[in-house]
Design a protein around this motif. Structure first.
Motif, PDB file in Angstrom:
ATOM      1  N   ASP A   1      72.418 -26.850  53.773  1.00 19.54           N
ATOM      2  CA  ASP A   1      72.240 -26.769  52.322  1.00 19.54           C
ATOM      3  C   ASP A   1      71.209 -27.778  51.838  1.00 19.54           C
ATOM      4  N   MET A   2      70.763 -28.663  52.745  1.00 17.63           N
ATOM      5  CA  MET A   2      69.720 -29.631  52.432  1.00 17.63           C
ATOM      6  C   MET A   2      68.875 -29.844  53.677  1.00 17.63           C
ATOM      7  N   VAL A   3      67.564 -29.907  53.506  1.00 23.62           N
ATOM      8  CA  VAL A   3      66.653 -30.206  54.610  1.00 23.62           C
ATOM      9  C   VAL A   3      65.803 -31.401  54.217  1.00 23.62           C
ATOM     10  N   ILE A   4      65.730 -32.382  55.117  1.00 23.22           N
ATOM     11  CA  ILE A   4      64.938 -33.589  54.876  1.00 23.22           C
ATOM     12  C   ILE A   4      63.770 -33.614  55.839  1.00 23.22           C
ATOM     13  N   SER A   5      62.572 -33.740  55.302  1.00 21.87           N
ATOM     14  CA  SER A   5      61.357 -33.771  56.114  1.00 21.87           C
ATOM     15  C   SER A   5      60.891 -35.210  56.307  1.00 21.87           C
ATOM     16  N   VAL A   6      60.818 -35.633  57.583  1.00 23.55           N
ATOM     17  CA  VAL A   6      60.274 -36.943  57.942  1.00 23.55           C
ATOM     18  C   VAL A   6      59.285 -36.703  59.068  1.00 23.55           C
ATOM     19  N   CYS A   7      58.003 -36.629  58.719  1.00 24.22           N
ATOM     20  CA  CYS A   7      56.988 -36.287  59.711  1.00 24.22           C
ATOM     21  C   CYS A   7      55.701 -37.026  59.379  1.00 24.22           C
ATOM     22  N   PRO A   8      54.685 -36.997  60.247  1.00 28.99           N
ATOM     23  CA  PRO A   8      53.397 -37.601  59.905  1.00 28.99           C
ATOM     24  C   PRO A   8      52.864 -36.993  58.607  1.00 28.99           C
ATOM     25  N   PRO A   9      52.307 -37.811  57.712  1.00 28.19           N
ATOM     26  CA  PRO A   9      51.884 -37.314  56.391  1.00 28.19           C
ATOM     27  C   PRO A   9      50.969 -36.096  56.436  1.00 28.19           C
ATOM     28  N   HIS A  10      50.063 -36.055  57.415  1.00 25.50           N
ATOM     29  CA  HIS A  10      49.108 -34.944  57.455  1.00 25.50           C
ATOM     30  C   HIS A  10      49.778 -33.602  57.732  1.00 25.50           C
ATOM     31  N   GLY A  11      51.015 -33.628  58.238  1.00 20.74           N
ATOM     32  CA  GLY A  11      51.701 -32.377  58.528  1.00 20.74           C
ATOM     33  C   GLY A  11      52.740 -31.979  57.497  1.00 20.74           C
ATOM     34  N   ALA A  12      52.878 -32.771  56.428  1.00 15.92           N
ATOM     35  CA  ALA A  12      53.949 -32.546  55.453  1.00 15.92           C
ATOM     36  C   ALA A  12      53.837 -31.198  54.744  1.00 15.92           C
ATOM     37  N   GLU A  13      52.635 -30.835  54.301  1.00 15.52           N
ATOM     38  CA  GLU A  13      52.469 -29.574  53.569  1.00 15.52           C
ATOM     39  C   GLU A  13      52.729 -28.368  54.467  1.00 15.52           C
ATOM     40  N   ALA A  14      52.173 -28.394  55.671  1.00 16.71           N
ATOM     41  CA  ALA A  14      52.347 -27.267  56.583  1.00 16.71           C
ATOM     42  C   ALA A  14      53.815 -27.089  56.957  1.00 16.71           C
ATOM     43  N   LEU A  15      54.518 -28.198  57.157  1.00 18.27           N
ATOM     44  CA  LEU A  15      55.934 -28.115  57.497  1.00 18.27           C
ATOM     45  C   LEU A  15      56.733 -27.542  56.335  1.00 18.27           C
ATOM     46  N   ALA A  16      56.418 -27.970  55.126  1.00 15.70           N
ATOM     47  CA  ALA A  16      57.106 -27.433  53.947  1.00 15.70           C
ATOM     48  C   ALA A  16      56.844 -25.939  53.792  1.00 15.70           C
ATOM     49  N   ASP A  17      55.606 -25.522  54.035  1.00 18.46           N
ATOM     50  CA  ASP A  17      55.275 -24.093  53.968  1.00 18.46           C
ATOM     51  C   ASP A  17      56.116 -23.292  54.956  1.00 18.46           C
ATOM     52  N   THR A  18      56.281 -23.845  56.162  1.00 16.99           N
ATOM     53  CA  THR A  18      57.046 -23.156  57.198  1.00 16.99           C
ATOM     54  C   THR A  18      58.504 -22.994  56.789  1.00 16.99           C
ATOM     55  N   VAL A  19      59.080 -24.058  56.212  1.00 14.34           N
ATOM     56  CA  VAL A  19      60.473 -24.007  55.779  1.00 14.34           C
ATOM     57  C   VAL A  19      60.641 -23.013  54.634  1.00 14.34           C
ATOM     58  N   ALA A  20      59.708 -23.026  53.688  1.00 13.68           N
ATOM     59  CA  ALA A  20      59.776 -22.090  52.563  1.00 13.68           C
ATOM     60  C   ALA A  20      59.638 -20.648  53.045  1.00 13.68           C
ATOM     61  N   ASP A  21      58.712 -20.421  53.972  1.00 15.64           N
ATOM     62  CA  ASP A  21      58.503 -19.069  54.505  1.00 15.64           C
ATOM     63  C   ASP A  21      59.725 -18.575  55.266  1.00 15.64           C
TER      64      ASP A  21
END
Length: 238
Positions: free
Chosen positions: A64-84
């Motif tokens: 019910d909650m996802v926390i992203s902790v990754c290198p800054p340059h990959g933050a947007e792409a990772l969020a896109d993947t989770v949203a998709d």
């Protein structure tokens, strides 16, 4: 008879050196996805008691909650993947990104919290804080109460506030350290001149206040941002 409250289920992306301590500090069940991850990451996650669900699709379908902790340059792409992948819960971006990037990521999710981690990996209390901003920040903070990771909700903070705090902190700590090291090595050839050019521009923008006393913080900031400066007597200078 009322139903018992469901246990919190949090997904962590990804359990690196910092991320694994965030997962370990979170209450309830904490999931992670081992697909494509290294043996070292698998061992860290296992040692922290994280539950491996195999892949991202399984995580977003359960948490019910996802926390992203990754290198800054990959933050947007990772969020896109989770949203998709169709995640419908609360997405927490705890990466060192700009406020603009945080707001861009936030637009992908109905429930979003902007976070910033300050300090080393949270292995013991009193060393590391998780600053949070956004309408669901209190709910995120509740999952870390009493843990090695200290949550701090920025009251009234909109999306981007926590990221702005991180940027300010990093600018002060890393920026001043780099400047002092450059000063210490002043006799060396080939040093970058960006610090000194930037300092020159800062003083140029603040030149209107040279003879002033008691200038307000708002006027100083406006001058630094390149807004129309104001004279010491309060008259606008165009």
């Amino acid at each position: 008879m009322s139903e018992a409250p469901q246990e919190a289920v949090t997904g962590i992306l990804h359990p690196g050196t910092m991320g694994v301590t965030v997962g370990a500090a979170c209450s309830g069940t904490v999931l992670w996805a081992s697909e494509g991850r290294s043996d070292a990451t698998r061992q860290r996650a296992a040692d922290a008691g994280l539950v491996d669900v195999g892949d991202l699709a399984s995580m977003v379908a359960t948490a019910d909650m996802v926390i992203s902790v990754c290198p800054p340059h990959g933050a947007e792409a990772l969020a896109d993947t989770v949203a998709d992948a169709g995640f419908a819960g609360c997405y927490v971006d705890a990466n060192a990104v700009s406020p603009t990037t945080a707001r861009k990521i936030g637009a992908l999710f109905e429930d979003f919290v902007d976070g910033s981690l300050i300090g080393p990996p949270a292995k013991e209390p009193g060393t590391t804080r998780l600053y949070l901003s956004g309408s669901h920040a209190e709910g995120v903070a509740a999952r870390f109460e009493g843990s090695a990771l200290e949550p701090r909700v920025l009251q009234g903070g909109e999306t981007g506030a926590a990221s702005a705090l991180k940027m300010a902190y990093a600018s002060w700590t890393k920026g001043t350290s780099a400047l002092l090291m450059s000063v210490a090595a002043l006799a060396a050839a080939g040093l970058p001149d960006g610090f000194h050019r930037a300092a020159s521009e800062v003083f140029e923008r603040l030149g209107v206040f040279k003879e002033a006393r008691g200038a307000s913080v708002e006027r100083l900031i406006a001058a630094l941002l390149g807004s129309p400066a104001t004279r010491a007597d309060g008259d606008e200078q165009v």
